[in-house]
Design a protein around this motif. Structure first.
Motif, PDB file in Angstrom:
ATOM      1  N   CYS A 108      54.552  40.259  29.126  1.00 25.25           N
ATOM      2  CA  CYS A 108      53.044  40.524  29.205  1.00 25.25           C
ATOM      3  C   CYS A 108      53.227  40.011  31.447  1.00 25.25           C
ATOM      4  N   LEU A 109      52.861  40.275  32.080  1.00 24.08           N
ATOM      5  CA  LEU A 109      51.533  40.415  33.365  1.00 24.08           C
ATOM      6  C   LEU A 109      50.778  40.413  33.088  1.00 24.08           C
ATOM      7  N   GLY A 110      50.244  39.179  33.871  1.00 24.93           N
ATOM      8  CA  GLY A 110      48.645  38.515  34.046  1.00 24.93           C
ATOM      9  C   GLY A 110      48.036  39.851  34.694  1.00 24.93           C
ATOM     10  N   LYS A 145      59.746  45.410  28.658  1.00 23.95           N
ATOM     11  CA  LYS A 145      59.383  44.631  28.868  1.00 23.95           C
ATOM     12  C   LYS A 145      59.216  43.522  30.228  1.00 23.95           C
ATOM     13  N   LYS A 146      57.848  43.696  30.857  1.00 33.70           N
ATOM     14  CA  LYS A 146      57.139  43.073  32.185  1.00 33.70           C
ATOM     15  C   LYS A 146      56.985  44.547  32.538  1.00 33.70           C
ATOM     16  N   ASP A 147      56.297  46.196  31.525  1.00 33.96           N
ATOM     17  CA  ASP A 147      55.594  46.576  31.862  1.00 33.96           C
ATOM     18  C   ASP A 147      54.407  46.977  31.189  1.00 33.96           C
ATOM     19  N   ALA A 148      53.578  46.003  31.036  1.00 30.14           N
ATOM     20  CA  ALA A 148      52.600  45.889  30.104  1.00 30.14           C
ATOM     21  C   ALA A 148      51.229  44.684  31.295  1.00 30.14           C
ATOM     22  N   TYR A 149      50.463  44.987  31.553  1.00 35.64           N
ATOM     23  CA  TYR A 149      49.486  43.391  31.915  1.00 35.64           C
ATOM     24  C   TYR A 149      48.081  43.270  31.440  1.00 35.64           C
ATOM     25  N   ILE A 150      47.858  42.488  31.378  1.00 36.56           N
ATOM     26  CA  ILE A 150      46.035  41.942  30.777  1.00 36.56           C
ATOM     27  C   ILE A 150      45.359  42.847  31.757  1.00 36.56           C
TER      28      ILE A 150
END
Length: 191
Positions: A108-110, A145-150
């Protein structure tokens, strides 16, 4: 006489064990785990709780992804990795810190859909709202993978856009400028 003596000793021995706690739980006497009902609809204003996201994704087959990105909120129960060098974090969210039913947040991204910048950006106990795609990767339901963020974090704030605000104050001791007014006055000064 010996039989009477043995009987008295046995009675005293059994009496002394009466107040010793059992080294195990007695069935039916302990606290039962709290069952948290699924809640939310996955929107920004009503994100899923962890029970809700688990229920919403229970019928995803391996290789399938939910048709739309969703919002869900939980408490970080464990952190597998929080890597500034890769710019992402992998951790588990539960409805509370002691949840046994957790959701796997993978790479997850920030905040603000930007790279993770420090190793302590995600910590156990943080309440976090995630926005992103959910997939079934070889039988594991997780964020894509890398398609969600906080989207929001109890410790680090929110990625919601912050407006400039309204300038207030006259710049006197009794009525000082707020930061917006002070910046506006400073910007008008010559160099």
């Amino acid at each position: 006489f010996y039989s009477l003596f043995a009987l008295a000793v046995s009675a005293l021995a059994l009496q002394s064990c009466e107040d010793v706690p059992a080294p195990y739980d007695i069935p039916g006497s302990g606290d039962k785990p709290t069952v948290i009902e699924p809640a939310g609809n996955g929107t920004e204003t009503d994100p899923y709780n962890i029970a809700g996201i688990i229920k919403a994704t229970e019928n995803l087959n391996s290789g399938e992804t939910l048709p739309e990105k969703v919002y869900f909120t939980g408490v970080v129960t464990s952190v597998k990795e929080c890597s500034p060098s890769y710019g992402n974090a992998t951790f588990y969210l539960g409805d509370d810190i002691e949840s046994t039913k957790t959701f796997y947040v993978y790479q997850c991204l920030g905040l603000g859909n930007k790279n993770i910048v420090s190793e302590d950006e995600v910590q156990v106990g943080d309440t976090i709202t995630i926005y992103g795609s959910i997939t079934n990767y070889n039988g594991t339901i997780e964020t894509a993978k890398k398609d969600a963020y906080i989207y929001k974090s109890s410790r680090n704030g929110s990625s919601e856009p912050v407006g400039e605000g309204e300038p207030k104050g006259s710049g006197t001791l009794e009525d000082p400028y707020n930061s917006v007014a002070a910046n506006k006055v400073a910007a008008a000064l010559s160099s």
